[in-house]
Design an enzyme around this catalytic site. Structure first.
Site, PDB file in Angstrom:
ATOM      1  CG  ASP A   1      39.264  26.867  32.991  1.00  0.00           C
ATOM      2  OD1 ASP A   1      39.268  26.648  31.754  1.00  0.00           O
ATOM      3  OD2 ASP A   1      38.606  27.792  33.504  1.00  0.00           O
TER       4      ASP A   1
ATOM      5  CD  GLU B   1      36.647  24.615  31.181  1.00  0.00           C
ATOM      6  OE1 GLU B   1      36.935  25.506  30.381  1.00  0.00           O
ATOM      7  OE2 GLU B   1      35.810  24.752  32.100  1.00  0.00           O
ATOM      8  CD1 TRP B   2      42.868  18.423  25.578  1.00  0.00           C
ATOM      9  CD2 TRP B   2      42.588  16.561  26.780  1.00  0.00           C
ATOM     10  NE1 TRP B   2      43.831  17.521  25.190  1.00  0.00           N
ATOM     11  CE2 TRP B   2      43.683  16.374  25.923  1.00  0.00           C
ATOM     12  CE3 TRP B   2      42.218  15.521  27.634  1.00  0.00           C
ATOM     13  CZ2 TRP B   2      44.402  15.181  25.875  1.00  0.00           C
ATOM     14  CZ3 TRP B   2      42.937  14.339  27.600  1.00  0.00           C
ATOM     15  CH2 TRP B   2      44.020  14.181  26.736  1.00  0.00           C
ATOM     16  N   PRO B   3      39.115  19.777  25.019  1.00  0.00           N
ATOM     17  CG  PRO B   3      36.984  18.934  24.637  1.00  0.00           C
ATOM     18  CD  PRO B   3      38.100  18.915  25.627  1.00  0.00           C
TER      19      PRO B   3
ATOM     20  CE1 TYR C   1      41.539  27.834  27.564  1.00  0.00           C
ATOM     21  CE2 TYR C   1      40.234  26.036  28.439  1.00  0.00           C
ATOM     22  CZ  TYR C   1      40.638  27.362  28.483  1.00  0.00           C
ATOM     23  OH  TYR C   1      40.121  28.206  29.439  1.00  0.00           O
TER      24      TYR C   1
ATOM     25  CG  ASP D   1      32.974  31.138  29.717  1.00  0.00           C
ATOM     26  OD1 ASP D   1      33.458  30.007  29.561  1.00  0.00           O
ATOM     27  OD2 ASP D   1      33.505  32.019  30.413  1.00  0.00           O
TER      28      ASP D   1
END
Length: 368
Positions: free
Chosen positions: A118, A151-153, A155, A179
């Site tokens: 995450d 979940e890099w892109p 954020y 989500d």
């Protein structure tokens, strides 16, 4: 792709995940291709141990993660776990910042097969990006094959356009959107976002790296918020988008209809097609959306979605010359309906028209 049972429940426990592994092995889920049991946030103790290592909550996971992994593996399944690139996880447990190598080695020593990583509580975008790169390299250094779910892109997007070429160098799949919730409005918003950004995301997807529409691409089929038609739509559209298939539901209480849909081998075969190309929206009008996905063997998956929420079934008619840049049905093609029910439609010529009747919020999925 990756087909998983994601247990993001309020109180995760060793017993819960063992029970889900039992169900997956005994009730056809493993045989359908769902091979991971995935633990989300909140599995940890509130502090690391004296050696600085992450540790499971001793009350809820009394045997530790290694014991759980061994049990899951004994069922012919794999175990996924959760951590965070920042100082703390989204729920406030210890994050992996400045512990990337140690945490990767810990996960490998436990027999973990997938890491969902995450992006909460990182001090800057630079540290966020550095952390995702470092954990990727650390996982590779363990010598264990561990799927890396980023979940890099998600954020990055509020501030800058993600570099998907770079992200694919480090991650196996990556989250793009908010989500998912057990509601039709949530499914609609994911589809709308994907269509809006398809020019930048579709081309990068393929073997080794996949777009995740939401948080681990979660299928909410089998819960309470979707009607039957909407459940069909989620299954069909996640197959069109080449999305990893993660279920978030309770296999102890799932209906026979939802189980049949989630285990539908024809839909899963489309989702897992070895060509690995992601589908895209061809058109959207007042009532309908038309999507297609190139498949191996010069085939195409075609989805017709009726996005109206009132009224009865409506017909959508299209020329087959419209599909596959005119190549999908040239000079002729066979058409098979996969959802909502499986049946052959026969052989059509290149200049034929196709008329499809679709229920409100439902989807007809075809293989051409």
């Amino acid at each position: 792709r990756f087909l998983c049972r994601s247990c993001a429940l309020p109180v995760p426990s060793e017993q819960l995940f063992m029970e889900m592994a039992d169900r997956m092995a005994a009730e056809g889920w493993r045989d359908a291709g769902y091979e991971f049991v995935c633990i989300d946030d909140c599995w940890m103790a509130p502090t690391r141990d004296k050696q600085g290592r992450l540790q499971a909550d001793p009350k809820r996971f009394p045997g530790g993660i290694r014991k759980l992994a061994d049990y899951v593996h004994s069922k012919g399944l794999k175990l996924g776990i959760y951590s965070d690139v920042g100082n703390k996880t989204c729920a406030g447990f210890p994050g992996s910042y400045d512990h990337y190598d140690l945490d990767a080695q810990t996960f490998a020593s436990w027999g973990v097969d997938l890491l969902k990583f995450d992006g909460c509580n990182s001090d800057s975008l630079e540290l966020l990006a550095e952390g995702y790169r470092r954990m990727s390299l650390a996982l590779n250094r363990t010598g264990r094959s561990i799927v890396y779910s980023c979940e890099w892109p998600f954020y990055l997007r509020p501030v800058q356009q993600p570099n998907y070429t770079e992200i694919k160098q480090y991650c196996n799949h990556w989250r793009n959107f908010y989500d998912v919730y057990d509601s039709w409005s949530s499914i609609k918003s994911i589809l709308d976002w994907t269509a809006l950004h398809q020019d930048s995301i579709v081309k990068i997807a393929g073997p080794g790296g996949w777009n995740d529409p939401d948080m681990a691409s979660t299928l909410v089929i089998g819960n309470f918020g979707l009607s039957w038609e909407q459940s069909v739509t989620q299954m069909a559209m996640w197959a069109i988008m080449a999305a990893p298939l993660f279920m978030s539901n309770d296999l102890r209480h799932i209906s026979p209809e939802a189980k049949c849909l989630l285990q539908n081998k024809e839909v899963i075969a489309i989702n897992q097609d070895p060509l690995g190309k992601q589908g895209y929206q061809l058109l959207k009008d007042k009532n309908f959306q038309l999507w297609e996905r190139p498949l191996s063997g010069r085939a195409y998956a075609v989805a017709v979605l009726n996005h109206q929420e009132i009224g009865g079934p409506q017909k959508f008619t299209l020329s087959l010359t419209f599909l596959g840049n005119g190549l999908a049905c040239n000079p002729a093609c066979s058409i098979r309906q996969v959802l909502p029910a499986s049946r052959d439609w026969g052989v059509y010529g290149w200049i034929s028209s196709l008329s499809v009747e679709v229920n409100p919020t439902g989807t007809v999925l075809l293989k051409v």
